[in-house]
Design a protein around this motif. Structure first.
Motif, short mmCIF file in Angstrom:
data_model
loop_
_atom_site.label_atom_id
_atom_site.label_comp_id
_atom_site.label_asym_id
_atom_site.label_seq_id
_atom_site.Cartn_x
_atom_site.Cartn_y
_atom_site.Cartn_z
N ALA A 102 25.22 34.45 41.27
CA ALA A 102 25.86 34.55 42.58
C ALA A 102 24.85 34.83 43.69
O ALA A 102 25.14 34.59 44.86
CB ALA A 102 26.93 35.63 42.56
N ALA A 103 23.65 35.32 43.35
CA ALA A 103 22.63 35.61 44.36
C ALA A 103 21.94 34.36 44.88
O ALA A 103 21.26 34.40 45.90
CB ALA A 103 21.59 36.58 43.79
N SER A 104 22.10 33.24 44.20
CA SER A 104 21.45 31.99 44.64
C SER A 104 22.22 31.37 45.80
O SER A 104 23.44 31.24 45.74
CB SER A 104 21.37 31.00 43.48
OG SER A 104 20.49 31.48 42.50
N ASN A 105 21.49 31.01 46.84
CA ASN A 105 22.11 30.41 48.02
C ASN A 105 21.61 29.00 48.33
O ASN A 105 22.30 28.24 48.99
CB ASN A 105 21.90 31.31 49.24
CG ASN A 105 22.76 32.55 49.16
OD1 ASN A 105 23.95 32.46 48.87
ND2 ASN A 105 22.15 33.71 49.37
N SER A 106 20.40 28.67 47.90
CA SER A 106 19.90 27.31 48.07
C SER A 106 19.23 26.87 46.78
O SER A 106 18.88 27.70 45.94
CB SER A 106 18.93 27.22 49.26
OG SER A 106 17.79 28.01 49.05
N GLU A 107 19.06 25.55 46.65
CA GLU A 107 18.58 25.02 45.37
C GLU A 107 17.91 23.67 45.58
O GLU A 107 18.31 22.91 46.46
CB GLU A 107 19.79 24.88 44.44
CG GLU A 107 19.50 24.43 43.04
CD GLU A 107 20.75 24.53 42.14
OE1 GLU A 107 20.60 24.33 40.93
OE2 GLU A 107 21.88 24.79 42.65
N ILE A 108 16.93 23.41 44.74
CA ILE A 108 16.32 22.09 44.68
C ILE A 108 16.21 21.70 43.21
O ILE A 108 15.84 22.53 42.37
CB ILE A 108 14.95 22.02 45.40
CG1 ILE A 108 14.47 20.56 45.49
CG2 ILE A 108 13.93 22.95 44.76
CD1 ILE A 108 13.31 20.34 46.46
N VAL A 109 16.59 20.47 42.91
CA VAL A 109 16.57 19.97 41.54
C VAL A 109 15.88 18.61 41.54
O VAL A 109 16.29 17.71 42.26
CB VAL A 109 17.99 19.86 40.94
CG1 VAL A 109 17.93 19.37 39.50
CG2 VAL A 109 18.72 21.20 41.02
N ILE A 110 14.83 18.49 40.71
CA ILE A 110 14.04 17.26 40.65
C ILE A 110 14.18 16.65 39.27
O ILE A 110 13.91 17.30 38.26
CB ILE A 110 12.55 17.54 40.94
CG1 ILE A 110 12.36 18.12 42.35
CG2 ILE A 110 11.72 16.28 40.80
CD1 ILE A 110 12.16 19.57 42.38
N PRO A 111 14.60 15.37 39.18
CA PRO A 111 14.70 14.71 37.88
C PRO A 111 13.31 14.48 37.27
O PRO A 111 12.34 14.23 37.99
CB PRO A 111 15.36 13.37 38.18
CG PRO A 111 15.82 13.43 39.59
CD PRO A 111 15.05 14.51 40.27
N VAL A 112 13.24 14.56 35.95
CA VAL A 112 12.03 14.26 35.20
C VAL A 112 12.29 12.98 34.42
O VAL A 112 13.25 12.91 33.64
CB VAL A 112 11.68 15.41 34.22
CG1 VAL A 112 10.44 15.06 33.40
CG2 VAL A 112 11.50 16.73 34.96
N TYR A 113 11.44 11.98 34.64
CA TYR A 113 11.62 10.67 34.01
C TYR A 113 10.63 10.45 32.87
O TYR A 113 9.48 10.89 32.92
CB TYR A 113 11.37 9.55 35.04
CG TYR A 113 12.55 9.30 35.94
CD1 TYR A 113 13.52 8.37 35.59
CD2 TYR A 113 12.67 9.97 37.14
CE1 TYR A 113 14.59 8.11 36.44
CE2 TYR A 113 13.74 9.72 37.99
CZ TYR A 113 14.69 8.79 37.62
OH TYR A 113 15.75 8.55 38.46
N HIS A 114 11.11 9.75 31.85
CA HIS A 114 10.25 9.22 30.78
C HIS A 114 10.85 7.89 30.36
O HIS A 114 12.04 7.80 30.06
CB HIS A 114 10.19 10.18 29.60
CG HIS A 114 9.33 9.69 28.47
ND1 HIS A 114 7.99 9.43 28.63
CD2 HIS A 114 9.61 9.41 27.20
CE1 HIS A 114 7.49 9.02 27.49
NE2 HIS A 114 8.46 8.99 26.60
#
Length: 158
Positions: A102-114
Motif C-alpha cells: 500500500a506504500a507504493s504510489n508510482s511504478e515502472i515496469v520494463i519487459p524483458v525479451y528473449h
C-alpha cells in the motif's frame, strides 16, 4: 550526479556483474540488489518471470510481494501482455492495479525479451507519486537491454 550519469554508471556495473554469468536467476538477483541500493526513492525492485499464462515472482529486494500475477492484470501483467514499458505516475489511478504494498504510489515496469518473446518484467515501485520520468525509462530500458544480451549467451551455453 545527474540521472544520465547515474544510469551510465549503473549500466557499467550491471554489465560487469552479469557479463560472465549465464544463469538468468542469479543475474536477476544481482540486478535487483544493485538497483535497490543505488536508485533513490524506491521501495521495491525485482523481476517477475513469465511462466505459461502468468507472471511468477522472481528475485527481488523489498517487502514481501505478490507471488503470481495473471497476464494482462495490474501494471506488471499489462507490461508483459502488451510487451511495452509501463510508467505509471499514480498507481491508484491505474485500472486493475494490484496493490502488493500500500506504500507504493508510482511504478515502472520494463519487459524483458528473449527470442522476441517477453520472458520477464523488471518492476520498480516508489512511495513517491510521479517518481519515474522519461529519463528513468530510457536508463532502465538500457539496463534491461544489457541483461537481455546475457540471455542470448545463456542459450548458446546450453
Amino acid at each position: 550526479m545527474s540521472k544520465d550519469e547515474l544510469y551510465q554508471q549503473l549500466k557499467l556495473q550491471v554489465s560487469a556483474l552479469i557479463s560472465t554469468e549465464h544463469d538468468m536467476v542469479a543475474n536477476m538477483a544481482n540486478i535487483s540488489a544493485l538497483l535497490f541500493e543505488f536508485l533513490p526513492d524506491i521501495n521495491w525492485v525485482g523481476f517477475y518471470r513469465s511462466i505459461e499464462d502468468e507472471l511468477v515472482l522472481g528475485p527481488f529486494q523489498g517487502k514481501v510481494a505478490c507471488i503470481r500475477i495473471p497476464l494482462g492484470k495490474g501494471v506488471c501483467g499489462t507490461a508483459a501482455s502488451e510487451g511495452k514499458t509501463q510508467r505509471i505516475a499514480d498507481v491508484h489511478q491505474f485500472s486493475g492495479h494490484i496493490a502488493c504494498d500500500a506504500a507504493s504510489n508510482s511504478e515502472i515496469v520494463i519487459p524483458v525479451y528473449h527470442q522476441e518473446k517477453v520472458i520477464a518484467v523488471l518492476d520498480i515501485d516508489s512511495p513517491i507519486n510521479d517518481r519515474f520520468d522519461a529519463e528513468d525509462q530510457r536508463g532502465l530500458e538500457s539496463l534491461v537491454n544489457v541483461f537481455e544480451q546475457t540471455l542470448h549467451l545463456e542459450q548458446q551455453a546450453i
